[in-house]
Write a protein that holds these residues in place. Structure first.
Motif, short mmCIF file in Angstrom:
data_model
loop_
_atom_site.label_atom_id
_atom_site.label_comp_id
_atom_site.label_asym_id
_atom_site.label_seq_id
_atom_site.Cartn_x
_atom_site.Cartn_y
_atom_site.Cartn_z
N LEU A 1 -15.18 -2.04 -19.65
CA LEU A 1 -15.22 -0.63 -20.01
C LEU A 1 -13.85 -0.06 -20.34
CD1 LEU A 1 -17.78 0.60 -17.31
CD2 LEU A 1 -18.18 0.44 -19.78
N GLY A 2 -12.83 -0.90 -20.30
CA GLY A 2 -11.48 -0.45 -20.62
C GLY A 2 -10.76 0.18 -19.45
N MET A 3 -11.28 0.03 -18.26
CA MET A 3 -10.63 0.58 -17.07
C MET A 3 -9.61 -0.41 -16.52
SD MET A 3 -14.10 2.06 -15.25
CE MET A 3 -13.24 2.88 -13.91
N VAL A 4 -8.63 0.12 -15.80
CA VAL A 4 -7.58 -0.71 -15.21
C VAL A 4 -7.82 -0.80 -13.71
CG1 VAL A 4 -5.12 -1.03 -14.85
CG2 VAL A 4 -5.94 -0.01 -16.99
N PRO A 5 -8.23 -1.94 -13.20
CA PRO A 5 -8.46 -2.06 -11.75
C PRO A 5 -7.15 -2.08 -10.97
CG PRO A 5 -8.76 -4.18 -12.81
CD PRO A 5 -8.53 -3.19 -13.91
N VAL A 6 -7.20 -1.65 -9.73
CA VAL A 6 -6.04 -1.64 -8.84
C VAL A 6 -6.33 -2.58 -7.67
CG1 VAL A 6 -4.59 -0.27 -7.31
CG2 VAL A 6 -5.40 0.71 -9.48
N PHE A 7 -5.43 -3.53 -7.44
CA PHE A 7 -5.60 -4.49 -6.35
C PHE A 7 -4.49 -4.30 -5.31
CE2 PHE A 7 -7.25 -6.87 -10.13
CZ PHE A 7 -8.58 -6.80 -9.76
N PRO A 8 -4.74 -4.69 -4.09
CA PRO A 8 -3.70 -4.58 -3.05
C PRO A 8 -2.68 -5.69 -3.17
CG PRO A 8 -5.66 -5.58 -2.12
CD PRO A 8 -6.02 -5.20 -3.54
N THR A 9 -1.55 -5.49 -2.55
CA THR A 9 -0.56 -6.55 -2.39
C THR A 9 -0.20 -6.64 -0.92
OG1 THR A 9 1.55 -7.41 -3.21
CG2 THR A 9 1.42 -5.05 -2.79
N PHE A 10 0.67 -7.53 -0.57
CA PHE A 10 1.02 -7.72 0.84
C PHE A 10 1.81 -6.52 1.35
CE2 PHE A 10 4.02 -9.75 3.99
CZ PHE A 10 3.06 -9.84 5.02
N ASN A 11 1.35 -5.93 2.46
CA ASN A 11 2.00 -4.73 3.00
C ASN A 11 2.75 -4.98 4.30
OD1 ASN A 11 -0.07 -5.10 4.80
ND2 ASN A 11 -1.06 -3.13 4.43
N ALA A 12 2.98 -6.24 4.61
CA ALA A 12 3.80 -6.66 5.76
C ALA A 12 3.06 -6.65 7.09
CB ALA A 12 5.07 -5.80 5.90
N HIS A 13 1.80 -6.22 7.12
CA HIS A 13 1.03 -6.25 8.36
C HIS A 13 0.35 -7.60 8.53
CE1 HIS A 13 1.72 -2.04 9.10
NE2 HIS A 13 1.21 -1.71 7.93
N VAL A 14 0.55 -8.23 9.67
CA VAL A 14 -0.08 -9.52 9.96
C VAL A 14 -0.67 -9.48 11.36
CG1 VAL A 14 1.46 -10.81 8.43
CG2 VAL A 14 2.09 -10.48 10.84
N SER A 15 -1.50 -10.45 11.64
CA SER A 15 -2.19 -10.47 12.93
C SER A 15 -1.25 -10.89 14.06
CB SER A 15 -3.38 -11.43 12.88
OG SER A 15 -2.91 -12.77 12.78
N ARG A 16 -1.58 -10.46 15.24
CA ARG A 16 -0.80 -10.84 16.41
C ARG A 16 -0.91 -12.34 16.68
NH1 ARG A 16 -2.41 -7.53 21.47
NH2 ARG A 16 -2.59 -5.87 19.94
N GLU A 17 -2.06 -12.91 16.29
CA GLU A 17 -2.26 -14.34 16.49
C GLU A 17 -1.28 -15.16 15.64
OE1 GLU A 17 -5.24 -12.12 18.13
OE2 GLU A 17 -4.72 -12.12 15.99
N LEU A 18 -0.96 -14.66 14.46
CA LEU A 18 0.01 -15.35 13.61
C LEU A 18 1.39 -15.36 14.27
CD1 LEU A 18 -0.14 -16.72 10.82
CD2 LEU A 18 0.84 -14.62 9.85
N PHE A 19 1.73 -14.26 14.91
CA PHE A 19 2.99 -14.18 15.63
C PHE A 19 3.01 -15.17 16.80
CE2 PHE A 19 5.39 -12.44 19.23
CZ PHE A 19 6.65 -12.35 18.66
N ASP A 20 1.88 -15.24 17.50
CA ASP A 20 1.80 -16.16 18.65
C ASP A 20 1.97 -17.61 18.21
OD1 ASP A 20 1.39 -14.00 20.30
OD2 ASP A 20 -0.80 -14.17 20.26
N LEU A 21 1.49 -17.91 17.01
CA LEU A 21 1.57 -19.29 16.53
C LEU A 21 2.99 -19.68 16.12
CD1 LEU A 21 -1.66 -19.59 14.33
CD2 LEU A 21 -1.17 -20.80 16.47
N PHE A 22 3.72 -18.75 15.52
CA PHE A 22 5.02 -19.10 14.94
C PHE A 22 6.21 -18.40 15.60
CE2 PHE A 22 1.82 -19.81 11.67
CZ PHE A 22 2.12 -21.11 11.28
N SER A 23 5.95 -17.30 16.30
CA SER A 23 7.00 -16.58 17.04
C SER A 23 8.19 -16.20 16.16
CB SER A 23 7.48 -17.42 18.24
OG SER A 23 6.42 -17.67 19.12
#
Length: 367
Positions: free
Chosen positions: A53-75
């Motif tokens: 339809l000629g519209m421009v979609p908007v997608f998210p990008t990385f906003n620096a928020h990650v899960s606490r579990e990811l921190f626990d894995l890599f510290s």
């Protein structure tokens, strides 16, 4: 990460915006794999239709928020825990981690995120930036820092979502777009009626108008005023436009003067606080209204005693209840102030307050 670790991070669908802002985790979750698969298919379908339809979609990008579990894995030392938000202070539900944007990890995760997005959708991107933080945290955003952000990409490869211009047309952010196009987003109930000035130089990089969900379905006149601006080159006479609006909305002219009183009251200023939803406190809040009570009460009177039966449309009845509710809120403010100024008024003020709340409930029951 295991599925259990992912489940500890995911909220339910209604709370996903707050999770994406790093304020909440697990509340109302987890989300099953089938839900994610269905959402992906729906998003692909919608995106295809938008592009066709000629519209421009908007997608998210990385906003620096990650899960606490990811921190626990890599510290990673560059991660910091977000601040508590609202009443979600329990360890289980608050809060996620934040990756320092200056850490190489931020770029690493960001690239992975974008690769995942573009593999499913579109790799032609324009950066979308909302300017709220330049005002809400103005002490951290000096003019030269804002300028460096806006000039980091070529003109036209960034679009500003401007949610602040309506509050102050002389706001410094208006002069710091540095040629980047912007969309004026209205996101509060109070609008600067001189918004048409934003279309003239030096604000001539405006490319669109928008309304945020917090305004839609609750302030119809404001939404129509904003969206009509896309079809006008000059500011119309507000009193004349307001009369035309009332006629279009209800199919009659009998409420035009009532809307005039609303423009001189609730559309010019708000009460500092709605007393009926305030926490009990001692001493009592010092509150006042920023508009003359006569204007609001006169608008209410004219809505109630409108002589034209043609105005009895669903839209009219909806607004009649809204004006009634607001007038009763104003009455609650008067009762509250009489209580604040005279302790001997407690019994009488309490009775009046209860009567007012019952009247409001009866009005709302009519919807």
């Amino acid at each position: 990460m295991t599925q259990d670790q992912i489940d500890q991070h995911s909220t339910g669908p209604a709370y996903l915006p707050y999770q994406r802002m790093g304020k909440l985790r697990e509340w109302g979750g987890p989300l099953p794999k089938s839900w994610h698969q269905l959402q992906t298919e729906i998003q692909k379908t919608i995106t295809t239709y938008m592009i066709d339809l000629g519209m421009v979609p908007v997608f998210p990008t990385f906003n620096a928020h990650v899960s606490r579990e990811l921190f626990d894995l890599f510290s990673w030392k560059s991660m910091k825990i977000n601040k508590f938000w609202s009443t979600y202070t329990a360890e289980k539900h608050c809060c996620d981690m934040f990756v320092d944007p200056e850490d190489p990890l931020f770029e690493r995760i960001g690239k992975m995120f974008l690769n995942e997005i573009t593999s499913d959708f579109d790799d032609r991107a324009v950066l979308i930036v909302q300017n709220t933080m330049w005002n809400s945290e103005s002490s951290r955003w000096a003019d030269h820092i804002v300028e460096s952000v806006l000039t980091a990409v070529s003109k036209g490869r960034m679009i500003i979502l401007d949610t602040m211009l309506q509050k102050d047309l002389n706001n410094k952010t208006c002069t710091l777009f540095h040629g980047q196009p912007y969309i004026w987003i209205v996101d509060t109930q109070k609008l600067n009626w001189d918004m048409y000035e934003a279309i003239d130089p030096p604000y001539n990089t405006i490319v669109g108008l928008g309304v945020s969900p917090s305004v839609m379905e609750q302030n119809y006149m404001l939404v129509e005023w904003v969206l009509e601006a896309a079809w006008r080159s000059k500011r119309p006479s507000l009193p004349e436009w307001q009369q035309q609006y009332a006629s279009r909305r209800y199919g009659c002219n009998a409420t035009a003067s009532a809307w005039g009183h609303l423009l001189n009251s609730v559309y010019k200023g708000n009460m500092d606080i709605y007393t009926i939803i305030s926490w009990p406190s001692q001493p009592l809040y010092n509150v006042y209204s920023r508009f003359p009570k006569y204007e609001l009460l006169e608008a209410w009177r004219k809505f109630v005693f409108v002589p034209d039966d043609e105005c009895r449309s669903p839209a009219f009845e909806y607004n009649l209840i809204d004006v009634t509710r607001h007038a009763l809120h104003y009455r609650a403010l008067q009762v509250y102030m009489s209580l604040r100024n005279n302790d001997a008024m407690v019994p009488a003020a309490t009775t009046r307050h209860v009567v007012g709340r019952r009247a409001e409930q009866r009005a709302l029951d009519c919807r």
